[in-house]
Design a protein around this motif. Structure first.
Motif, PDB file in Angstrom:
ATOM      1  N   SER A  74       0.822  -1.212   0.000  1.00 64.42           N
ATOM      2  CA  SER A  74       0.000   0.000   0.000  1.00 64.42           C
ATOM      3  C   SER A  74       0.854   1.259   0.000  1.00 64.42           C
ATOM      4  O   SER A  74       0.616   2.192  -0.774  1.00 64.42           O
ATOM      5  CB  SER A  74      -0.930  -0.001   1.218  1.00 64.42           C
ATOM      6  N   SER A  75       1.866   1.293   0.861  1.00 61.57           N
ATOM      7  CA  SER A  75       2.702   2.493   0.944  1.00 61.57           C
ATOM      8  C   SER A  75       3.511   2.699  -0.329  1.00 61.57           C
ATOM      9  O   SER A  75       3.715   3.838  -0.770  1.00 61.57           O
ATOM     10  CB  SER A  75       3.636   2.396   2.158  1.00 61.57           C
ATOM     11  N   MET A  76       3.968   1.608  -0.960  1.00 59.92           N
ATOM     12  CA  MET A  76       4.685   1.743  -2.226  1.00 59.92           C
ATOM     13  C   MET A  76       3.769   2.309  -3.301  1.00 59.92           C
ATOM     14  O   MET A  76       4.151   3.219  -4.056  1.00 59.92           O
ATOM     15  CB  MET A  76       5.231   0.387  -2.674  1.00 59.92           C
ATOM     16  N   ALA A  77       2.550   1.794  -3.375  1.00 64.01           N
ATOM     17  CA  ALA A  77       1.604   2.292  -4.371  1.00 64.01           C
ATOM     18  C   ALA A  77       1.268   3.764  -4.140  1.00 64.01           C
ATOM     19  O   ALA A  77       1.197   4.559  -5.090  1.00 64.01           O
ATOM     20  CB  ALA A  77       0.324   1.451  -4.327  1.00 64.01           C
ATOM     21  N   ILE A  78       1.089   4.149  -2.886  1.00 61.88           N
ATOM     22  CA  ILE A  78       0.763   5.545  -2.571  1.00 61.88           C
ATOM     23  C   ILE A  78       1.930   6.461  -2.926  1.00 61.88           C
ATOM     24  O   ILE A  78       1.736   7.558  -3.470  1.00 61.88           O
ATOM     25  CB  ILE A  78       0.379   5.680  -1.088  1.00 61.88           C
ATOM     26  N   THR A  79       3.144   6.015  -2.644  1.00 56.14           N
ATOM     27  CA  THR A  79       4.321   6.829  -2.970  1.00 56.14           C
ATOM     28  C   THR A  79       4.432   7.050  -4.470  1.00 56.14           C
ATOM     29  O   THR A  79       4.614   8.185  -4.944  1.00 56.14           O
ATOM     30  CB  THR A  79       5.601   6.146  -2.460  1.00 56.14           C
ATOM     31  N   ILE A  80       4.326   5.975  -5.231  1.00 52.41           N
ATOM     32  CA  ILE A  80       4.453   6.082  -6.685  1.00 52.41           C
ATOM     33  C   ILE A  80       3.348   6.955  -7.262  1.00 52.41           C
ATOM     34  O   ILE A  80       3.604   7.854  -8.086  1.00 52.41           O
ATOM     35  CB  ILE A  80       4.437   4.681  -7.320  1.00 52.41           C
TER      36      ILE A  80
END
Length: 561
Positions: A74-80
């Protein structure tokens, strides 16, 4: 909000500042709760919550590992997605202006609140991405050991060996490095060029996950890796974009400080249209790559009735539901918002709230699915052949004249690229012609021939036999560098794109603006110089094949890429 498309919305009764501040948790908490419940229920259904009979690391690791992975994904997707929004969707300043001759600054007024919030979100999510990647590395180690977590010094050396020599450990170590660099850049960069470069770099985090994902060890290793990679790109843009929209929802009903041409409510109208186009590409990637992954892991109708099969079905239903919601929003919600028939807060609930709940459920299913044993094992044979050890595949049939048309191995990454470029070119040509401009059909034919060559050279017999025969490999290499590019260049794709794509006046960089930045950059001037191109073409071949680089490539996993 009045009925004009080009006015800035003001707060309506009931949409006070306090109400707007409360909108963010109201949009995210239901999705968070649904995601946790789905994760727990799917874990019990698939049996991943039960202790392993071969070796169990304990209840803490069994539950902490999927939770850490869900947090990481989730955090990777939000960052990207946050970086993509900042680079191509949201305005950087409240009063953009066209630069004067010799002037590079196109900003006026203050930093746009939507841009500032999105970059802050990217920095915060990037930090969480880094920490959660470290947690996943630790928990995957203990899950592999199959023993309860301990502080015994002997495990320190084992973990170091895990990070340095085991593929899963190395992948998560690289993930920590990529996440840390991305979050650091998100804290510091604010110029359009650096934000765009950071967004591109953040996508590197997808590579380690695709190399160790489910199906990556199956019979079609690189087909699985490429399909997982495409799947992750779509998920990051789609899921992360929904969360970014939720974070910006409190700005929906407030007046944007400093009017600029075409100003509209944040997220309403323009921004929703831009995200809708991005989400359309994302859902095609997610659905198409999901079908490929399922076909690799499920090879019989009876396997659909296994826990893995049911999880795949549930995830597919959630994906189709999200696609239907997105289509409904594009055709009904966005036009109603622009026409003043729908309040900004109501639009936020419809566009963000509904999709966030379904997306959270899909992410929970995906997390459990990654830990569930598939019905078709992805382990290599106990006694693999030398060809399989070196290339990841068994030897193809003996090379004959008929092999050049009969032997294929689908490279899904290049197939996706070719399909996207073909559709984009045809769309641009139709757009230009509908406007009354002319575009040569010969240029279109040349472009399609070039794409056809690219498809064959990456998925056809030359690509298959090029992994085992050096002579065929060199023919494929020459064809990729000399035949396909010739037809593609004749098609004049950049000229067509600049004709078809509209210019933006709100200070953002869309596809047209980024194309112009790249075309006029010093890097482009260098690589397109005939002298540099000739030296690079000839010199790279000599350096690669006449030095130890060629041997190093053959001795690593990347040799089969």
């Amino acid at each position: 909000m009045n009925n004009s498309r080009n006015t800035v919305a003001t707060a309506t009764p009931g949409e006070t500042a306090t109400g707007n501040r409360r909108l963010w948790p109201l949009l995210t908490l239901p999705a968070l709760g649904v995601g946790v419940l789905v994760l727990i229920a799917a874990s019990f259904f698939a049996g991943t919550a039960r202790a392993s009979e071969l070796g169990d690391a304990g209840a803490l690791v069994r539950w902490a590992l999927p939770a850490a992975k869900a947090l990481h994904h989730s955090s990777m997707a939000i960052t990207i997605a946050s970086l993509v929004f900042a680079a191509a969707i949201l305005p950087r300043s409240t009063r953009p202006k066209r630069p004067a001759p010799g002037e590079h600054n196109t900003d006026g007024g203050q930093t746009h609140p939507a841009f500032a919030r999105t970059m802050n979100l990217a920095a915060a999510a990037g930090s969480l991405w880094t920490v959660s990647a470290a947690a996943v590395l630790i928990f995957t180690f203990w899950d592999l050991v199959g023993q309860p977590m301990s502080t015994d010094p002997s495990y320190t050396a084992a973990m170091l060996d895990y990070v340095l020599n085991i593929s899963v450990g190395k992948a998560w170590a690289w993930m920590i490095v990529i996440a840390a660099i991305t979050s650091s850049l998100a804290f510091g960069v604010r110029s359009p060029g650096w934000v765009g470069a950071t967004a591109v770099f953040s996508l590197a985090g997808i590579l380690p996950m695709s190399l160790i994902g489910h199906a990556a060890g199956g019979d079609d290793h690189w087909g699985a890796v490429n399909s997982i990679m495409l799947h992750l790109v779509g998920v990051c843009l789609w899921f992360g974009g929904i969360v970014v929209l939720a974070a910006l929802a409190p700005l929906l009903a407030t007046k944007a400080p400093g009017r600029f041409p075409g100003a509209r409510p944040i997220l309403a109208g323009t921004v929703l249209h831009r995200f809708s186009a991005l989400a359309t590409i994302a859902i095609v990637l997610v659905a198409g790559s999901g079908v490929v992954n399922a076909s690799i892991r499920i090879t019989g109708w009876d396997q659909w009735m296994t826990p893995y099969g049911w999880l795949v079905i549930a995830k597919a239903v959630a994906t189709l539901g999200l696609g239907a919601l997105g289509l409904a929003h594009r055709r009904r919600v966005i036009p109603a918002l622009e026409a003043g028939k729908l309040s900004a807060t109501r639009a936020a609930w419809l566009v963000v709230g509904a999709e966030a709940v379904v997306m959270a459920a899909a992410m929970g299913l995906a997390t459990v699915l990654a830990r569930t044993a598939p019905p078709t094992p992805d382990t290599a044979p106990e006694l693999p052949t030398p060809a399989r050890l070196l290339t990841g595949y068994e030897l193809p049939p003996p090379l004959t004249n008929a092999s050049y048309v009969e032997v294929w191995r689908w490279d899904w990454l290049w197939i996706a690229i070719v399909a996207f470029l073909a559709i984009a070119y045809l769309w641009a040509m139709v757009t230009v012609r509908r406007r009354g401009d002319k575009w040569s059909i010969l240029l279109t034919i040349s472009w399609m021939v070039g794409l056809g060559c690219l498809f064959y050279f990456t998925s056809g017999a030359l690509a298959v036999y090029g992994k085992i025969l050096f002579s065929v490999h060199m023919v494929d290499h020459m064809a990729l560098t000399m035949v396909a590019p010739l037809f593609l260049v004749i098609g004049s794709p950049v000229t067509l794109a600049l004709k078809a794509l509209g210019s933006r006046t709100d200070g953002t960089r869309g596809p047209r603006e980024w194309i112009l930045v790249l075309v006029h950059s010093k890097f482009s001037a260098l690589v397109t110089n005939p002298l540099f191109a000739a030296a690079n073409f000839a010199g790279s071949i000599v350096i690669f094949y006449e030095t130890d680089i060629f041997g190093l490539r053959c001795a690593t996993t990347w040799a089969t890429s």
